[in-house]
Structure formats: structure tokens, C-alpha cells
Write an enzyme that holds these catalytic residues in place. Structure first.
Site, PDB file in Angstrom:
ATOM      1  N   GLY A 623       0.783  -1.223   0.000  1.00  0.00           N
ATOM      2  CA  GLY A 623       0.000   0.000   0.000  1.00  0.00           C
ATOM      3  C   GLY A 623       0.816   1.275   0.000  1.00  0.00           C
ATOM      4  O   GLY A 623       0.274   2.348   0.245  1.00  0.00           O
ATOM      5  N   LYS A 624       2.100   1.185  -0.296  1.00  0.00           N
ATOM      6  CA  LYS A 624       2.948   2.386  -0.289  1.00  0.00           C
ATOM      7  C   LYS A 624       3.340   2.814  -1.706  1.00  0.00           C
ATOM      8  O   LYS A 624       4.183   3.688  -1.891  1.00  0.00           O
ATOM      9  CB  LYS A 624       4.186   2.156   0.575  1.00  0.00           C
ATOM     10  CG  LYS A 624       3.847   1.860   2.029  1.00  0.00           C
ATOM     11  CD  LYS A 624       5.074   1.795   2.910  1.00  0.00           C
ATOM     12  CE  LYS A 624       4.733   1.355   4.337  1.00  0.00           C
ATOM     13  NZ  LYS A 624       3.788   2.226   5.024  1.00  0.00           N
ATOM     14  N   GLY A 625       2.739   2.179  -2.712  1.00  0.00           N
ATOM     15  CA  GLY A 625       2.985   2.592  -4.081  1.00  0.00           C
ATOM     16  C   GLY A 625       4.342   2.195  -4.619  1.00  0.00           C
ATOM     17  O   GLY A 625       4.860   2.852  -5.526  1.00  0.00           O
ATOM     18  N   ALA A 631       6.206  -7.409  -7.135  1.00  0.00           N
ATOM     19  CA  ALA A 631       7.322  -8.178  -6.572  1.00  0.00           C
ATOM     20  C   ALA A 631       6.884  -9.598  -6.225  1.00  0.00           C
ATOM     21  O   ALA A 631       7.609 -10.568  -6.487  1.00  0.00           O
ATOM     22  CB  ALA A 631       7.866  -7.463  -5.341  1.00  0.00           C
ATOM     23  N   ASP A 673       5.591  -1.878 -13.568  1.00  0.00           N
ATOM     24  CA  ASP A 673       5.907  -2.453 -12.259  1.00  0.00           C
ATOM     25  C   ASP A 673       6.574  -3.814 -12.415  1.00  0.00           C
ATOM     26  O   ASP A 673       7.634  -4.085 -11.840  1.00  0.00           O
ATOM     27  CB  ASP A 673       4.641  -2.599 -11.419  1.00  0.00           C
ATOM     28  CG  ASP A 673       3.942  -1.277 -11.164  1.00  0.00           C
ATOM     29  OD1 ASP A 673       4.499  -0.232 -11.538  1.00  0.00           O
ATOM     30  OD2 ASP A 673       2.840  -1.296 -10.586  1.00  0.00           O
TER      31      ASP A 673
END
Length: 964
Positions: A623-625, A631, A673
């Protein structure tokens, strides 16, 4: 019977006011136990609660008991019997206790003075403590948890609009003289002093024989009590859910409810403790009332995990410590696969032998405090409170090197591992022989292998996830390990799905996944799997996620691999898989891991005929972007591919992992990502053109430039509504531009005039724009000249669909009733692509470093503003960027270290990327920004510093445990 002689005092009659939270009957029933002893001792008790009067007066028929029906908090709002609605909880608490706060304090303090109250007791209503202070009356709290602890996670997940609630609640609690703490407690740092007491357990009134006779249950029948707090959630109970020879007593069943013949509704007035004490086991959800009575009566408790109620792990640990609890996974509960759990419950031997006189003990303490006899109350302070921050084995592996902690959203300071101090560890592993691969000097991988080695000895650990993990591997066989980092979005961000150039840096924090394959005959499986199928019959997948307890998620997941195929033997669709994994929200995380197998099956024809065991341990904060999900996906697919000998080059692997997130998880992210996690290189920026995923180069970060990440504390999700609507708006804009170009081209051709060179260029441009595949292929000049003024600011979904038919995006859906932003989401990627190209050129240019950094910073500020125009900003990220600007403006030219900042990734919270010079001075300024942010918001940002190789560069490890 209550013996009042031991408590009665001939001194003055006391007036005790007991405030009870609106969260469930469990609080009301334990208050009844305490109030009974106070009334029996001759004192007057006023109960202030939103619960019905009969809950109290039926149990204490005395004129000394008064009930005042007032609701001063709402607890946790439940969307059903097993799920807490975090956003609704915060909103309702705000409406109930925050907005009318001034009126509540005035009313309650005046009323307390009017009845001459001697003591205010709170279980565990925050504002009651403040009202008592206003009335100059002492207050005490009695509970096993506090709402500041519970709500802290809700604020993180649901947005920081209600963040002030946490600090107000904690401040209110600090007004209490002390906390009377019940067993199974959570960390409660707001209280200065603590007194521990035994369990508060209601007394049994009827014998087991009397209960059986009342409901006509023969002695040879087994009884399970179905106890979900009166919330049946419209569940359909079926006769075949129970094994032969079992009867179920359904607490809270309405008289007109239709039940199968082996299910009995005792009636709403039935006394639940009698039913539990007379049963062979209980089936329900964890709460203080159910846990205390299961322990007190030594009745095995088969429980279903509740989502998002953070009291649960602590109570659960206590249950399991005394061999009284077993979890039933929600999928088996809803499908009626109850038998293996009930049979396992019969084999348990609960062993809670501690005192059960908590009601009497609490009453004694309250009586003494009301008389001012504080010196007689044993208080615990200082080191004891610090020790209690880690309670009942709540040891959760959150990041390598920090294995003992409470959830990070409640931690008041960062550990050294967050500041990069683990890099000095010697990355040697003695427990495993590495048959293939190399640690590459990565200390986090060495620590993961050490943690993996310790699992062999964790079969008796109090931690469920480690016991589960210890049971899935055969230690004589090979294990395959992969590693994939998160990423810091330096430039490009949400423009990826519009075909932009993006610049991404793999961060130091990474996810490790260990995989082992075994034949069905040799595979060690969990007990409920054995009960579900004939041993060795079907290949199964078992997954353990270390650290999931911190998010109150189920730490394990399992499925028959045949579930990935339909009756005809064909792979199920991605849509079917999405529904499969979303059935149980506490296990939906498994889609990121197990979904990789379905993608390999559908896209590469992968055949998974063996059992597979998977262990996931991620240090990439959620939740930290910073792409925690990518990953996990990349590490999982890499490890699985290694275990099965699949050769997948990193770019292809990233594209396959994007399918997992888009089509199975249902998050409409671009591919940057996964590409960074798979293809990144340490301390280099991955330069990629997202059309769809072409790596241009790895841009070296100059030695005099450094990138940081600062977490705002506002949870980010690419599955969120804002991100999705902005993406829809961008694709709408592209479709509108394509149609406008087609109309202009048609008009030009209809005119029939001869073309000069200018017309020829214009026609070629219009032909390209008519077939525009990516917005970023449109130059800023063409956009400004031809389309900027022709796009609407917003458009309703229905209106767009009626005119354009489709926005041609396979991973988002247009909702007809929703109004979507168009102009800003369309403009952003066009201009962002131009900014990113300039940013990359500046990084590679030689010249004045200060000017270079200044220009890099200006491009980042521009990108941040553009995010905000799209509606993807947040108060937290805006504040961090403003703090960086403040540091920059108030530094002299000689000591300026911070030059720019921007929100990153999908926006709406998450992490801010900062560009600076390297060195100690820059670190000091980053730490100053961190501290100033904490002073303003209460949240201490996680600092992302450093880099590490992507999964492709790391490869994989093939290891085997060394013989001892």
C-alpha cells in the site's frame, strides 16, 4: 450465586457509571458480570450503552441498576458477520462521536455531576474518559483492546481523511487513571498505567444434562454450538454440513427460520453460556465473549477468521496457546466441509487453568478506585509497558532482520533495517548447500535462507504461519528460491498504460519465494486437505505467506490444482479464476501467487502434475505505491519456472505477470511495475517505452544524483476507483482524438482541393492520429494545436458509450452512470512523456550538477502537479512535496541538497520520490522532512533508500538442507 459478604462495605454507597461500546454484545455481557458484583456489594450502577435494556436488566434484576440508552461510539461496522467495513467504521464513528463531540462532552459531564457519580468506567468508549475529566470525576478503562489500535489500520487502508480520530481517541484514553487489562490484550500505548486481571467469564446456570434434556438431544449425539453473535448473514445451513451423529444448536436463530432436522434453534432468549458449556465444540467467530467462554468451559472452538478486525490475532494466539482453537478456512465453512474440523476439535484437550474470577476482581479494583484507594491498586509502568507492545507471541516477520514487531502501522519509530543498516551483515548461509545460483552479496537473501532453515524446528512454534510453513517442505529435497524487488517510480508513472517512456528504479526491499515440487504420494499436506480427498489422489498447491498476520489475513492458502480446469479438462477462464479467488477476502491475496500458475497453463501450456509448496516472504511494504504486488508475482513465477525447468526471459515473464494482476486480481495496472521487478538493475533506472513493453536501456544514475522514496502513510491501490477512472478517462480521450482526426480527414478529403506540401503533412498526421494506438505518440504541439480545446472536462459513461461504442481498454469497464474525467487524464501522459524524455537526457548530460539537479527537480514538480489535476493527489503526498520545497527554498546555494519531489506510481497516496545530492547532508535533510511530516500528521514515513537487482539479474537459487 454471588457472595456479597466478601465485598460489602458499610461505608457510603458508591455510584459507578459504566460506559459500554456499541461494538457487539460481548462487551455488554462482560460488563454485566462486573456490574453484578458491584450491585451485590450494595452500590448503584448506571450503564450507558446502545444495547437493549434487557441485556442488562434480565441478568441483574435490581433497583440499584439503571440503564441509560445512549450510543457514544459505534465500534467496527460489519458488512456481514465476518467482514468489517473499514471506511464505514471511520465514517460512522465520525458521525457518532466526532461531529457532536462538544455536545456530548457538555451533556455527559453535566449528567455525571447531576447523579453525583463517584467513578466512570469505560469499556471502551473514548469520550467517556474525557467527559469524566470535564466533570472532575476519576475514570478507569476495562478492556482487552482500544479503538486507537483498531482504527489505526482502518485509516491506513481507507485514507487519512479521518486520521485525527486516532490521536483524539488516544488523548481521551490518556485521561483515565489506569487500564484494567483483560487477557488476550492488544498493545494499548495510550494508557500510562496497567492492572492485569483474570478472564471475565459468565457463570453457567444449567448442567450439560439439563441442556440436553431441554432440547431432546440423546447422550450419544455430539453437539456443536453455532455462535456468530446472532448474525447468520443469510447463510444456508444444510443437513449434510454435519457428520452423522451430530446436532447443531444455532444461537440467534429466529423462531420462523427454517432449519434442517439436525440443526436446532434454541430461541433468542436462550442463555448462551449454558449452550456452550454443554457442547462438544463451538463453531463461530472470535470475540472476547466467545474466546473467554471457550477457554473457561474448556470447549474446543472452531473459528472462522474475520476480516479487518485487529483484536482477533491476539485472542486467537491465546486460544491456540491453551490448545482450544482451530481455524476453519472460509471456503470449507461456506461449502459445508465441516467434518474434518469438528473431528479435529474432538481430539483437542483445552488446558486453560488460570482463574476465571475476572468479574469479581474488576469489581474490587473499581470499588477501591472509587473510594480513592489508588495506593492499593497494583500498577505496572515503564519497561512492562514496552514489553507489552509485543504480546502473546505476536512475532511477525515483516522485513528481513526485523522478525519481532507489532504491525508497522502502529510502530512509533523505524527499525534500523529501514535505514539500510543491514547491508553490512555478512551474507553467509551455513544451513543450506547452494547447488545453483549466487547470493550476490544480498544480505536480505541470506537472512531469508536463515529464516527458512529455522522452519525445520518450528513445528511446535506458537506462530501459525511458521508451523504451517514447517509442514509443507520435505527437507531432504531441493528447494528453489527466487527474489524480486519492488520499484520506485522516478518518472512516468500512470503514463505507462498510454505508451510513455518511464524511468523506474528497483528498490532494495524485495520479495523472496521458495518453491518445492513433490509427487502426490510424497507430499506432506495439511490435515484438512487429507480429509478433503483420498491421500495421494490429486496434486495440491499449498501456500504460506509470512507476515500476513499483520494485515489480519489468512496466512495459508491451498487448492487442488484440478480446480484450474473445467469438467472437460480445459483451463478455466481468467474471469472464472477471479471469482474463485475473490470468494474469501481473507485469502484473496493468494491470487497474486497461485494466479501465476494459471497464466503459465493458459499462455505456455504448462503442465503442473506434481504437488507444489510455496513460501512467500516479502519485505516490500504494501500500500505504499512501490509495487509490492508486482514483486510477489514476479518472484512467484520466477521460482515456479525454476522448479519446473521453464526458461522464460525476463521481459516475457513480466508481461505474463501483468496478466495475473490485470485479469485474475483485477487491478488495471500498466506493465512498468512487473518490468522493473523482472528486468531492473541495481542503481540504474530502467528506461522503458510501454508500447507495450520495450526496454530501451538502463540509465546510469550519476554519482552526484540520488533518489529517495518517502511513504505518506496513505494507502495506495491500483485497484482503487480514482486510478481506474483516470485510466478510463485517458482511453476515452484517445478514442475521442482518433474520431476527431477521422472527421477532420474526411472533411479534408471531401473538399477535393489539391494538396500542397503543408496539406500532405497534415494529412499524414491525421492518418496517424486516426489510428492512434497510444496517447504518447501524439506530440504536445499537435495536442495543443488540434485537440486540447475539443475535449470535454468530463463525460458520463452512457453518453460516451452511445457516441463512441468502446474505449478499447481490455482491463477496465465503463460504468454508464459514472461521470469520468477526460481532459486532464488525456493531457497528462502526452506531457509526461515529454517530461520523461527530457529527464533522461538531463541524467546523461555532462555539465553543471547544480543546474542539472534543479532542472530534474522542476520536471518532478511539474509531474506532481499534473497528477493532482488528474485527481490522483492526496493531502499526505502534497505535504511531503511541500516540505521538500520548503527545505530547498530555505537552504543556501551551498547547502541545498533536495531539489525536487513528486507523487509516484498510481497516485492517491503511496510514496513520494525525491531527487537529491548524495551524502550525509542530504540524509539529514531527508530525516528532517520525515520528522516534520510526523509532527504534522502523526505518521513517520518509511524511507526507501538504495537499490537491488531485478529477478532476471538475480536468477534463482537451487538449495538443499545440509546434513547435520
Amino acid at each position: 450465586m454471588v457472595s456479597s459478604d466478601s465485598m460489602r462495605d458499610q461505608r457510603q454507597e458508591l455510584v459507578v457509571v459504566y460506559y459500554v461500546t456499541g461494538h457487539g454484545f460481548g462487551h455488554a455481557t462482560r460488563v454485566v458480570e462486573v456490574a453484578r458484583h458491584l450491585v451485590a456489594a450494595g452500590h448503584v450502577v448506571y450503564i450507558v450503552s446502545g444495547a437493549p435494556d434487557f441485556v442488562f436488566k434480565r441478568e441483574i434484576p435490581s433497583p440499584k441498576l439503571h440503564v441509560r440508552k445512549v450510543l457514544l461510539d459505534c465500534g467496527a461496522v460489519q458488512s456481514d458477520a465476518l467482514t468489517v467495513d473499514r471506511q464505514a467504521s471511520l465514517e460512522q464513528y465520525s458521525e457518532t462521536a466526532v461531529l457532536p463531540r462538544a455536545s456530548i462532552l457538555e451533556t455527559e459531564s453535566r449528567w455525571l455531576r447531576s447523579i453525583n457519580a463517584n467513578l466512570v468506567v469505560s469499556d471502551i468508549v473514548p469520550v467517556a474518559c474525557r467527559a469524566a475529566t470535564e466533570a472532575d470525576i476519576p475514570s478507569i478503562c476495562v478492556s482487552n483492546f482500544s479503538w486507537d489500535f483498531i482504527y489505526a489500520d482502518y485509516v491506513t487502508a481507507a485514507g487519512h481523511a479521518h486520521q485525527s480520530i486516532i490521536w483524539q481517541i488516544a488523548e481521551d484514553y490518556s485521561q483515565a487513571l489506569f487500564l484494567v487489562r483483560l487477557p488476550g490484550y492488544c498493545p494499548m500505548p495510550a494508557f500510562r498505567d496497567v492492572v492485569d486481571v483474570p478472564l471475565v467469564v459468565r457463570e453457567v446456570r444449567k448442567s450439560r444434562e439439563q441442556v440436553r434434556k431441554e432440547f431432546g438431544i440423546p447422550d450419544d449425539k455430539k453437539i456443536v454450538v453455532f455462535n456468530f453473535g446472532g448474525q447468520l448473514a443469510n447463510w444456508s445451513l444444510k443437513e449434510e454440513f454435519l457428520p452423522a451423529g451430530w446436532v447443531c444448536l444455532v444461537c440467534g436463530a429466529s423462531p420462523d427460520q427454517s432449519l434442517p432436522p439436525n440443526f436446532i434453534g434454541p430461541g433468542r432468549d436462550a442463555y448462551t453460556p449454558d449452550l456452550i458449556a454443554a457442547s462438544d465444540c463451538m463453531l463461530g467467530k472470535i470475540g472476547y465473549g466467545t474466546v473467554s467462554e471457550a477457554l473457561g468451559y474448556k470447549v474446543p472452538f472452531v473459528f472462522i477468521r474475520r476480516d479487518y478486525f485487529n483484536e482477533e490475532p491476539f485472542l486467537r494466539n491465546m486460544l491456540e496457546s491453551y490448545r482450544c482453537g482451530v481455524e476453519m478456512i472460509r471456503r470449507d465453512f461456506l461449502s459445508g466441509q465441516w467434518e474434518p474440523y469438528l473431528q479435529r476439535a474432538l481430539q483437542m484437550k483445552p488446558c486453560y487453568d488460570l482463574p476465571l474470577n475476572g468479574g469479581e476482581t474488576v469489581a474490587r479494583i473499581l470499588e477501591g478506585a472509587a473510594r480513592g484507594d489508588i495506593a492499593a491498586v497494583r500498577k505496572v509502568i515503564g519497561a512492562r509497558r514496552l514489553r507489552d507492545a509485543i504480546v502473546f507471541g505476536y512475532q511477525i516477520q515483516r522485513v528481513p532482520g526485523r522478525e519481532v514487531t507489532i504491525p508497522d502501522w502502529y510502530t512509533q519509530s523505524q527499525s534500523e533495517s529501514q535505514l539500510g543498516l543491514l547491508n553490512g551483515l555478512n551474507p553467509e548461509v551455513e544451513e543450506f548447500e547452494i547447488l545453483h545460483g549466487d547470493l550476490q552479496g544480498l544480505s536480505d537473501t541470506a537472512l531469508f535462507l536463515k529464516s527458512l532453515a529455522r522452519l525445520k524446528d518450528d513445528v511446535n512454534s506458537p506462530l501459525r504461519e511458521r508451523v504451517a510453513a514447517a509442514g509443507i517442505f520435505s527437507w531432504e529435497e531441493e528447494i528453489f528460491v527466487a527474489r524480486a524487488p519492488g520499484r520506485l517510480d522516478v518518472m512516468g508513472g500512470i503514463a505507462d498504460y498510454s505508451g510513455s517512456l518511464v524511468l523506474q528504479m528497483p528498490i532494495r526491499e524485495a520479495c523472496h519465494v521458495a518453491v518445492q515440487r513433490n509427487s502426490s504420494a510424497k507430499q506432506r499436506v495439511w490435515k484438512h486437505i487429507s480429509a478433503r480427498q483420498v491421500p495421494g489422489c490429486k496434486p495440491v498447491m499449498q501456500i504460506v505467506s509470512l507476515g500476513s498476520e499483520a494485515s489480519n489475513r489468512a496466512p495459508t492458502f491451498d487448492m487442488d490444482l484440478s480446480d484450474f480446469f473445467d469438467a472437460q479438462g480445459e483451463p478455466i477462464s481468467y474471469e472464472e479464476a477471479r471469482r474463485y479467488f475473490s470468494n474469501d477476502s481473507s485469502q484473496s491475496w493468494a491470487a497474486y501467487v497461485a494466479g501465476t500458475i494459471l497464466v503459465l497453463i493458459r499462455e505456455l501450456g504448462f503442465k503442473c502434475e506434481d504437488c507444489i509448496s510455496i513460501l512467500v516472504s516479502s519485505a516490500v511494504p504494501e500500500g505504499k505505491g512501490v509495487s509490492s504486488s508486482a514483486a510477489v508475482e514476479v518472484a512467484s513465477m520466477s521460482a515456479i519456472a525454476a522448479a519446473y525447468g521453464l526458461e522464460i526471459e525476463p521481459r516475457q515473464l513480466a508481461i505474463l505477470c501483468q496478466k495475473v494482476e490485470n485479469l485474475i486480481v483485477g487491478a488495471p495496472c500498466g506493465v512498468m511495475d512487473q518490468m522493473t521487478s523482472a528486468c531492473g538493475e541495481a542503481y540504474k533506472l530502467l528506461a522503458m517505452v510501454c508500447q507495450p513493453a520495450e526496454v530501451k536501456e538502463h540509465v546510469n544514475i550519476p554519482t552526484d544524483v540520488k533518489f529517495w522514496g518517502l511513504d505518506s502513510g496513505i494507502k495506495h491501490s491500483v485497484g482503487g476507483a480514482d486510478y481506474g477512472s483516470v485510466r478510463v478517462g485517458a482511453f476515452m480521450g484517445r478514442q475521442m482524438i482518433a474520431q476527431l482526426a477521422a472527421e477532420k480527414l474526411s472533411e479534408k478529403q471531401d473538399n477535393g482541393n489539391g494538396f500542397d506540401e503543408v496539406d500532405e503533412v497534415e494529412t499524414e498526421q491525421l492518418l496517424d492520429e486516426k489510428n492512434l494506438s497510444y496517447l504518447c505518440n501524439l506530440t504536445t504541439e499537435r495536442y495543443e494545436a488540434s485537440y486540447a480545446n475539443m475535449l470535454p472536462e468530463t463525460i458520463e459513461g452512457k453518453k460516451f458509450l452511445d457516441k463512441y461504442g468502446s474505449h478499447k481498454d481490455s482491463v477496465t469497464t465503463i460504468l454508464p452512470q459514472v461521470s469520468y474525467p477526460v481532459k486532464s487524464p488525456t493531457a497528462h501522459p502526452i506531457y509526461e512523456n515529454s517530461r520523461v524524455e527530457a529527464f533522461a537526457l538531463l541524467l546523461e548530460a555532462a555539465g553543471d550538477t547544480t543546474k542539472q539537479l534543479y532542472l530534474l527537480g522542476q520536471l518532478m514538480y511539474q509531474a506532481h502537479l499534473s497528477y493532482t489535476k488528474c485527481g490522483l493527489g492526496s493531502t499526505g503526498t502534497d505535504r511531503l512535496v511541500a516540505l521538500v520545497k520548503h527545505m530547498q527554498r530555505h537552504s543556501t546555494s551551498e547547502n541545498t541538497c533536495l531539489f525536487g519531489a513528486k507523487i509516484s506510481g498510481g497516485g492517491c497516496g503511496g510514496t513520494v520520490c525525491v531527487v537529491s545530492t548524495p551524502g550525509v547532508d542530504a540524509t539529514k535533510q531527508i530525516l528532517e522532512v520525515q520528522q516534520r511530516y510526523k509532527e504534522a500528521t502523526g505518521h513517520l514515513p518509511f524511507i526507501f533508500e538504495g537499490s537491488s537487482p531485478g529477478a532476471g539479474k538475480f536468477g534463482h537459487l537451487r538449495i538443499i538442507r545440509k546434513s547435520i
